[in-house]
Design an enzyme around this catalytic site. Structure first.
Site, mmCIF file in Angstrom:
data_model
loop_
_atom_site.group_PDB
_atom_site.id
_atom_site.type_symbol
_atom_site.label_atom_id
_atom_site.label_comp_id
_atom_site.label_asym_id
_atom_site.label_seq_id
_atom_site.Cartn_x
_atom_site.Cartn_y
_atom_site.Cartn_z
ATOM 1 N N VAL A 77 81.444 88.649 -33.138
ATOM 2 C CA VAL A 77 80.378 88.704 -33.630
ATOM 3 C C VAL A 77 79.777 89.396 -34.321
ATOM 4 O O VAL A 77 79.989 90.936 -33.592
ATOM 5 C CB VAL A 77 79.244 88.242 -32.926
ATOM 6 N N CYS A 78 79.318 89.719 -35.450
ATOM 7 C CA CYS A 78 78.487 90.839 -36.621
ATOM 8 C C CYS A 78 79.943 91.809 -36.908
ATOM 9 O O CYS A 78 81.122 91.906 -37.117
ATOM 10 C CB CYS A 78 77.205 91.238 -36.047
ATOM 11 N N THR A 79 79.495 93.424 -36.285
ATOM 12 C CA THR A 79 80.322 94.301 -35.887
ATOM 13 C C THR A 79 81.399 94.276 -35.700
ATOM 14 O O THR A 79 82.049 95.266 -34.911
ATOM 15 C CB THR A 79 79.350 95.544 -36.549
ATOM 16 N N ALA A 117 80.117 86.081 -38.559
ATOM 17 C CA ALA A 117 78.982 87.050 -39.245
ATOM 18 C C ALA A 117 78.447 87.553 -38.395
ATOM 19 O O ALA A 117 78.460 87.846 -37.526
ATOM 20 C CB ALA A 117 78.802 86.150 -40.513
#
Lengths: 240, 240
Positions: free
Chosen positions: B127-129, B178
């Site tokens: 998730v995310c970075t 994202a």
């Protein structure tokens, strides 16, 4: 969540971002954990509300330490006990599975603390069956509120509350949210009330909340009885 | 299948109700916590995935114990250390603020463990970075992936990765999501792959995921530069 590398680095270099201790000027937001809460209920709003300028988000429980979720698999740490917290700008009471909700409803120490804190809050809020805990504390008498879809009948038949099938419901300074993930929507609304619309919009972008679920089955009003039964079976089976 | 220590304790306390350990038959899902992760990144997917039949969700970190989020205000407990976990059906790597992401990217012990676990997973996810951490571990070479909107350029310019501005991207057995809240959407998609569409739809109803944010500002592609700057400022200011 990524900050763009540059933005974070710039803030760190100037030292400006944390020259003033956090929480000194912004809202003091307390989230009440109790055994058996549902993980997303406190953590979704915490993610959103922690981005409010100078906000402090504190997890609070009857005793300090790890507090288990309804599945028993995961625990979030309560940094403060209810005995250590006398005032909050914002109180949030999450929901729980059946065992956790009933436990909180029958915990007089918790209910007393909720009533005491509520007296001076700017906003008293709940997610999911957290509204049933607020109702048990006597805070929802004569009010409109929402709750988890499967608990709506119970809320309305047990307390002097009018259930509204909405994502969140504001009644005076009390804001109740529907089930679990509704806390994120409610928290953005709350952010707009605490700060302003532009800040809330920026927080929404900060957490990239552009929801695109692969299915469209989250609204109980549109769900067939089989899907509802399956949802409740999965919940019951996953909870300890 | 991992037996979560907390679940085991609960079983011991309640006796016969949990004579059969949970997670015996279902997927063994591990979520890697590291200092500075963003709270919703692991907890949103954990809420969804823990409702999969017989699933076990375990928070894992370099060492057992409380692991602080990017704001420093909140901590989730890691029940197991990476040394204690050799196999997982599903690995999820959350994202973090700049400090946390860089810390994980430079933590060779973590990267080694990620590579080792990935060899035998059914699904490796982020998730995310978290996708930047997967890339640093060498898992995204030549692949398509997504990440936090503000980190897309960094991901693409630093690694041999093609960024896709999608809510989640599947490339073989790797699924990247994202920013932050996108983990919930990804987790429902993942639930449909692990179980089936009907189960994923029931989980969506179980967590009442019928998103209705009060604003429509979560998509970076539609955001003006001022809103983006404000979002990154709020993040930087809230992170320790």
């Amino acid at each position: 969540m990524a900050t763009a590398a540059l933005a974070a680095t710039a803030a760190a270099e100037t030292g400006a971002a944390h020259a003033v201790p956090r929480g000194g000027a912004g809202p003091d937001i307390g989230i009440l954990l109790y055994d058996g809460y549902s993980l997303l209920d406190p953590t979704g709003p915490a993610e959103v509300l922690s981005r409010l300028p100078d906000a402090t988000v504190t997890m609070i429980a009857e005793k300090r330490g790890a507090v288990r979720t309804d599945t028993g698999d995961v625990a979030v740490v309560a940094q403060r006990s209810i005995a250590e917290v006398d005032r909050l700008d914002v109180l949030l009471v999450p929901g729980a599975g059946n065992r956790g909700t009933v436990g909180a409803m029958n915990n007089e120490a918790l209910l007393r603390w909720i009533r005491k804190i509520h007296r001076h809050t700017e906003w008293t809020t709940s997610v999911c069956t957290g509204s049933i805990v607020l109702a048990a504390a006597g805070l929802l008498d004569g009010r409109q509120a929402t709750t988890y879809w499967a608990s709506a009948e119970y809320l309305q038949s047990t307390f002097d509350v009018t259930y509204l099938p909405q994502r969140y419901v504001r009644s005076g300074k009390i804001i109740t949210a529907a089930g679990v993930s509704a806390g994120v929507d409610m928290a953005l609304y709350l952010a707009s009330l605490i700060a302003d619309d532009d800040t809330a919009k920026a927080i929404q972008l900060a957490v990239e909340y552009d929801p695109q679920p692969p299915f469209d089955s989250g609204n109980a009003a549109d769900a067939d009885p089989q899907l509802k039964e399956r949802a409740l079976q999965l919940l019951a089976a996953s909870q300890v």
